[in-house]
Scaffold this motif. Structure first.
Motif, PDB file in Angstrom:
ATOM      1  N   ARG A 132      42.591  51.542  33.872  1.00 56.05           N
ATOM      2  CA  ARG A 132      42.218  50.983  35.181  1.00 56.05           C
ATOM      3  C   ARG A 132      40.712  50.945  35.363  1.00 56.05           C
ATOM      4  O   ARG A 132      40.169  50.005  35.942  1.00 56.05           O
ATOM      5  CB  ARG A 132      42.904  51.757  36.300  1.00 56.05           C
ATOM      6  N   ARG A 134      38.505  50.647  32.948  1.00 59.38           N
ATOM      7  CA  ARG A 134      38.006  49.562  32.094  1.00 59.38           C
ATOM      8  C   ARG A 134      38.277  48.204  32.743  1.00 59.38           C
ATOM      9  O   ARG A 134      37.435  47.310  32.681  1.00 59.38           O
ATOM     10  CB  ARG A 134      38.635  49.657  30.707  1.00 59.38           C
ATOM     11  N   HIS A 135      39.435  48.067  33.365  1.00 57.01           N
ATOM     12  CA  HIS A 135      39.767  46.818  34.064  1.00 57.01           C
ATOM     13  C   HIS A 135      38.794  46.583  35.223  1.00 57.01           C
ATOM     14  O   HIS A 135      38.329  45.464  35.442  1.00 57.01           O
ATOM     15  CB  HIS A 135      41.209  46.866  34.571  1.00 57.01           C
ATOM     16  N   SER A 138      35.501  45.283  33.915  1.00 58.02           N
ATOM     17  CA  SER A 138      35.634  43.861  33.548  1.00 58.02           C
ATOM     18  C   SER A 138      35.666  42.977  34.784  1.00 58.02           C
ATOM     19  O   SER A 138      35.049  41.902  34.810  1.00 58.02           O
ATOM     20  CB  SER A 138      36.907  43.641  32.718  1.00 58.02           C
ATOM     21  N   THR A 139      36.370  43.418  35.821  1.00 56.94           N
ATOM     22  CA  THR A 139      36.469  42.643  37.060  1.00 56.94           C
ATOM     23  C   THR A 139      35.100  42.425  37.684  1.00 56.94           C
ATOM     24  O   THR A 139      34.766  41.319  38.119  1.00 56.94           O
ATOM     25  CB  THR A 139      37.407  43.358  38.067  1.00 56.94           C
ATOM     26  N   LYS A 156      34.493  41.337  27.188  1.00 59.74           N
ATOM     27  CA  LYS A 156      35.059  42.433  26.393  1.00 59.74           C
ATOM     28  C   LYS A 156      33.943  43.235  25.713  1.00 59.74           C
ATOM     29  O   LYS A 156      33.987  44.470  25.693  1.00 59.74           O
ATOM     30  CB  LYS A 156      36.026  41.885  25.347  1.00 59.74           C
ATOM     31  N   ASN A 159      32.159  45.335  28.312  1.00 53.86           N
ATOM     32  CA  ASN A 159      33.035  46.444  28.681  1.00 53.86           C
ATOM     33  C   ASN A 159      32.997  47.529  27.611  1.00 53.86           C
ATOM     34  O   ASN A 159      32.859  48.719  27.928  1.00 53.86           O
ATOM     35  CB  ASN A 159      34.466  45.931  28.882  1.00 53.86           C
TER      36      ASN A 159
END
Length: 197
Positions: A132, A134-135, A138-139, A156, A159
């Motif tokens: 979460r 890492r997401h 990225s968001t 990617k 991140n």
């Protein structure tokens, strides 16, 4: 008259207090009895809430991560922040969490090493716990690209770079026994500077 026990609240208290036991004693030396003593309950009562020490340990870690996640979500929902500001705040909060939980990371490292010796895929275990975060990174980067705040970069790769620096902070704290992650914060900010538009 019977005493009303709020089970969810008591379970949360057990998780919070047990984290201190794991930090002070280490995973191997923390026992059900020591956890029960710290919580001011009997071992029998502790078994009502948890099957074993492993379950308490994982619950304690999850509790800590939930607190950090809540803070990160607040940053994300602050519409007054640009993507760059949000990213810097998220990274600062993560490094602060690393710095303030130094002993816990040492316990986690030992725990993961024990798992690895027994043939468990520790990489998968860690990946599930941080997916979460890492997401979220990225968001923020995607939003920044869309808003023109960041260059057109491979999300990617960015991140991986940011997450790698966070892993470096944990390594410095847990293995090299450093007290400060100021150099990691500086490296994170420099990295953000590199892909600003």
């Amino acid at each position: 008259m019977a005493i009303v026990v709020e089970h969810d609240k008591r379970k949360q208290e057990i998780l919070q207090k047990s984290l201190d036991v794991f930090i002070e004693e280490g995973y191997e030396d923390a026992t059900f009895q020591k956890i029960a003593d710290r919580c001011g309950i009997t071992r029998t009562t502790l078994y009502i809430y948890f099957k074993n020490k492993h379950e308490i340990f994982l619950g304690s870690i999850k509790e800590l991560l939930s607190e950090v996640e809540t803070d990160l979500k607040k940053i994300m929902s602050d519409t007054s922040l640009s993507s760059e500001e949000a990213l810097r705040k998220v990274l600062a909060r993560l490094t602060d969490a690393c710095e303030s939980n130094k002993k816990l990371f040492s316990v986690l490292l030992n725990y993961l090493m024990q798992l690895k010796k027994s043939g468990v895929d520790t990489s998968e275990r860690v990946r599930r716990r941080v997916i979460r975060v890492r997401h979220l990174l990225s968001t923020i980067v995607i939003k920044g690209i869309q808003n023109g705040e960041f260059k057109e970069v491979n999300v990617k790769d960015v991140n991986e770079t940011l997450y790698g620096l966070m892993e470096s902070a944990i390594f410095k704290i847990a293995v090299l026994n450093q007290d400060s992650v100021a150099d990691i914060k500086a490296a994170l900010n420099t990295t953000v500077d590199l892909f600003k538009a």
